[in-house]
Write a protein that holds these residues in place. Sequence first.
Motif, mmCIF file in Angstrom:
data_model
loop_
_atom_site.group_PDB
_atom_site.id
_atom_site.type_symbol
_atom_site.label_atom_id
_atom_site.label_comp_id
_atom_site.label_asym_id
_atom_site.label_seq_id
_atom_site.Cartn_x
_atom_site.Cartn_y
_atom_site.Cartn_z
ATOM 1 N N THR A 72 -17.280 -43.567 -36.874
ATOM 2 C CA THR A 72 -17.554 -42.173 -36.527
ATOM 3 C C THR A 72 -17.507 -41.292 -37.774
ATOM 4 O O THR A 72 -18.314 -40.396 -37.941
ATOM 5 C CB THR A 72 -16.532 -41.650 -35.509
ATOM 6 N N HIS A 73 -16.523 -41.536 -38.635
ATOM 7 C CA HIS A 73 -16.356 -40.790 -39.884
ATOM 8 C C HIS A 73 -15.260 -41.471 -40.695
ATOM 9 O O HIS A 73 -14.663 -42.453 -40.237
ATOM 10 C CB HIS A 73 -16.047 -39.315 -39.614
ATOM 11 N N SER A 74 -14.998 -40.921 -41.881
ATOM 12 C CA SER A 74 -14.160 -41.657 -42.830
ATOM 13 C C SER A 74 -12.751 -41.109 -42.991
ATOM 14 O O SER A 74 -12.080 -41.427 -43.966
ATOM 15 C CB SER A 74 -14.855 -41.679 -44.197
ATOM 16 N N HIS A 75 -12.267 -40.303 -42.048
ATOM 17 C CA HIS A 75 -10.860 -39.895 -42.154
ATOM 18 C C HIS A 75 -9.965 -41.128 -42.084
ATOM 19 O O HIS A 75 -10.304 -42.129 -41.452
ATOM 20 C CB HIS A 75 -10.513 -38.894 -41.055
ATOM 21 N N ALA A 76 -8.795 -40.999 -42.753
ATOM 22 C CA ALA A 76 -7.915 -42.159 -42.920
ATOM 23 C C ALA A 76 -7.567 -42.828 -41.594
ATOM 24 O O ALA A 76 -7.499 -44.062 -41.511
ATOM 25 C CB ALA A 76 -6.638 -41.729 -43.641
ATOM 26 N N ASP A 77 -7.356 -42.024 -40.536
ATOM 27 C CA ASP A 77 -6.972 -42.631 -39.252
ATOM 28 C C ASP A 77 -8.112 -43.422 -38.615
ATOM 29 O O ASP A 77 -7.899 -44.115 -37.615
ATOM 30 C CB ASP A 77 -6.406 -41.574 -38.267
ATOM 31 N N HIS A 78 -9.304 -43.363 -39.194
ATOM 32 C CA HIS A 78 -10.442 -44.091 -38.625
ATOM 33 C C HIS A 78 -10.936 -45.249 -39.492
ATOM 34 O O HIS A 78 -11.736 -46.061 -39.029
ATOM 35 C CB HIS A 78 -11.594 -43.121 -38.320
ATOM 36 N N ILE A 79 -10.483 -45.288 -40.752
ATOM 37 C CA ILE A 79 -10.986 -46.386 -41.612
ATOM 38 C C ILE A 79 -9.902 -47.278 -42.214
ATOM 39 O O ILE A 79 -10.222 -48.342 -42.744
ATOM 40 C CB ILE A 79 -11.880 -45.861 -42.769
ATOM 41 N N MET A 151 -19.538 -31.424 -34.690
ATOM 42 C CA MET A 151 -18.798 -30.661 -35.692
ATOM 43 C C MET A 151 -17.333 -31.095 -35.643
ATOM 44 O O MET A 151 -16.726 -31.155 -34.568
ATOM 45 C CB MET A 151 -18.896 -29.158 -35.430
ATOM 46 N N HIS A 152 -16.786 -31.423 -36.816
ATOM 47 C CA HIS A 152 -15.364 -31.779 -36.945
ATOM 48 C C HIS A 152 -14.841 -30.842 -38.033
ATOM 49 O O HIS A 152 -14.873 -31.178 -39.208
ATOM 50 C CB HIS A 152 -15.279 -33.253 -37.323
ATOM 51 N N GLY A 153 -14.447 -29.625 -37.624
ATOM 52 C CA GLY A 153 -14.231 -28.574 -38.607
ATOM 53 C C GLY A 153 -15.573 -28.254 -39.252
ATOM 54 O O GLY A 153 -16.589 -28.100 -38.566
ATOM 55 N N THR A 169 -15.137 -38.582 -30.286
ATOM 56 C CA THR A 169 -13.798 -38.320 -30.814
ATOM 57 C C THR A 169 -13.918 -37.370 -31.998
ATOM 58 O O THR A 169 -15.007 -37.150 -32.537
ATOM 59 C CB THR A 169 -13.092 -39.632 -31.205
ATOM 60 N N ASP A 170 -12.835 -36.772 -32.405
ATOM 61 C CA ASP A 170 -12.791 -35.925 -33.603
ATOM 62 C C ASP A 170 -13.924 -34.894 -33.605
ATOM 63 O O ASP A 170 -14.861 -34.974 -34.391
ATOM 64 C CB ASP A 170 -12.823 -36.795 -34.865
ATOM 65 N N CYS A 171 -13.779 -33.946 -32.714
ATOM 66 C CA CYS A 171 -14.873 -33.027 -32.449
ATOM 67 C C CYS A 171 -14.288 -31.645 -32.209
ATOM 68 O O CYS A 171 -13.369 -31.485 -31.405
ATOM 69 C CB CYS A 171 -15.579 -33.571 -31.205
HETATM 70 ZN ZN LIG Z 1 -11.116 -36.916 -38.267
#
Ligand SMILES: [Zn+2]
Length: 254
Positions: A72-79, A151-153, A169-171
Amino acid sequence: MLVLGSGTSHGVPMIGCECSTCRSTDPRDRRSRASIYIQITDGPSVLVDTTPDLRMQALTYGLKRVDAIVYTHSHADHIMGLDEVRRFNVLQKSAIPCYGDERTLDDVRRTYAYIFHPDTPRGGGVPQIVTARVAGEFCVGPATFVPVPLMHGSRTILGYRIGSFAYLTDCSGIPDSSWPLLSGVRTLVLDALRERPHPTHLSVDQALSVVDQLRPERAFFTHMCHDLAHEETCARLPPGVQLAYDGLTFEIDL
Ligand SMILES: [Zn+2]
Ligand SMILES: [Zn+2]
Ligand SMILES: [Zn+2]
């Protein structure tokens, strides 16, 4: 469809917190980091995001295959669990395709430089992945994944629609151009961090207004922090809307 993790980036319980949710004995109040696993009948298995909890998620739910990873994206909690896929490489004797948008794949290449560096000693093995940039819909076996920009921020990340199911998620907002991609969704998993507003996540009220507009048959909220105790929050949600929890499973139509 299996929810591997339903918690925000800190997880629940949160380190050093003694609030009632973090001390709860209800297993649904133990939330690992947000991820789902889609097992296609007689087809491939798809992991959405590789969280820092991936190893325990895989052991808890007996995962034996990962045929594709979708980010979904590369924030630490996802990768930050990508290194764990070495076991699936060994079990399957193959590399795993890894889908993500350009920024996510760039971040993965930088964060995991050793995977891509030819001089890395191969002692313990390195993940064998093949990156695939998402530029429109793509197929994994019989399943078509439609990327849904969110949009995530200030950042645009990807949710995904698969048949009548969407994972968002993360939206913190849905751009106008993404609403048509979600039309007719019957099962929705949607970010709802907490009651109070947050700059990068939907609050419960904001998530409920998305549900009101999309009118799915059932909606599950995810990426919750410790403000939302499972049982008492579910008791005040409208019919058809619940908090997801780690280990939740349901069928989806591809
Ligand atoms: Zn995130
Ligand atoms: Zn997150
Ligand atoms: Zn707490």
